[in-house]
Scaffold this motif. Sequence first.
Motif, short mmCIF file in Angstrom:
data_model
loop_
_atom_site.label_atom_id
_atom_site.label_comp_id
_atom_site.label_asym_id
_atom_site.label_seq_id
_atom_site.Cartn_x
_atom_site.Cartn_y
_atom_site.Cartn_z
N ALA A 67 -41.26 34.74 -6.77
CA ALA A 67 -42.33 33.91 -6.21
C ALA A 67 -43.43 34.77 -5.60
N ALA A 68 -43.04 35.89 -5.01
CA ALA A 68 -43.99 36.79 -4.36
C ALA A 68 -44.84 37.59 -5.34
N THR A 69 -44.45 37.60 -6.61
CA THR A 69 -45.18 38.41 -7.60
C THR A 69 -45.54 37.63 -8.87
N HIS A 70 -45.24 36.36 -8.94
CA HIS A 70 -45.38 35.62 -10.20
C HIS A 70 -46.78 35.68 -10.80
N ASP A 71 -47.81 35.72 -10.00
CA ASP A 71 -49.19 35.73 -10.49
C ASP A 71 -49.85 37.11 -10.40
N ILE A 72 -49.07 38.17 -10.26
CA ILE A 72 -49.63 39.50 -10.04
C ILE A 72 -50.52 39.95 -11.20
N GLY A 73 -50.33 39.38 -12.36
CA GLY A 73 -51.18 39.70 -13.50
C GLY A 73 -52.63 39.30 -13.30
N LYS A 74 -52.90 38.48 -12.31
CA LYS A 74 -54.29 38.08 -12.03
C LYS A 74 -55.08 39.25 -11.46
N VAL A 75 -54.40 40.32 -11.06
CA VAL A 75 -55.10 41.55 -10.68
C VAL A 75 -55.88 42.05 -11.90
N GLU A 76 -55.30 41.93 -13.08
CA GLU A 76 -55.95 42.37 -14.31
C GLU A 76 -56.79 41.26 -14.96
N HIS A 77 -56.59 40.03 -14.55
CA HIS A 77 -57.34 38.89 -15.08
C HIS A 77 -57.88 38.06 -13.91
N PRO A 78 -58.80 38.64 -13.13
CA PRO A 78 -59.26 37.95 -11.91
C PRO A 78 -59.98 36.63 -12.17
N ALA A 79 -60.50 36.41 -13.36
CA ALA A 79 -61.14 35.13 -13.65
C ALA A 79 -60.13 33.99 -13.53
#
Length: 190
Positions: A67-79
């Motif tokens: 849960a603490a990292t599930h969206d961490i890929g948004k670092v590379e896809h900030p849009a």
Amino acid sequence: MTRALTEADWLHPLPAQAADLLITLQAPPRLIAHLRAVHDVARQLSDWVAQHHPEVPFDREAVLFGAATHDIGKVEHPAELSAPGSSHEPAGHALLLRHGVPGHLARFAGTHGSWTAPGTTFEDHLVSLADKAWKAKRVEDLEQLVTTHLATASAREPWDVFLALDDELDRIASTADARLAFQSSHPIAG
């Protein structure tokens, strides 16, 4: 970034490994705030399962890290912080693996949006449920997966399990506005 990690003492802090990684990656404050909100709901759901279904085994620490990292890929896809998209899912999985996170923990970045995919686990379903419940969103098929697992593993009637889960999700939903306000108070860009 620091404010998103430490502010709002009513939200549980992120696991140290997740917080350190977000700092290293210079994650946007809005993303950190979102991850804290979802992590906090995952903790509430995990506590509820442990209390009401103690006979059901699950990896609580994996759920919390997921849960603490599930969206961490948004670092590379900030849009995708402010618009729909799923490119962050495989990117997050790969990013976590590159940073030494074991596969059994990195998987949540890729599974949180695809809970019906073959091979997903109860832990995956809990992370997905937390990612919906934090903002009071209800997803019937996801709730059914959690209900079925709990009813089967505890030899209880599905309707009884669902009623109790429904009450817990209603309780969690009652504080969604505070979580949404916390997330919105942080900028998308660092």
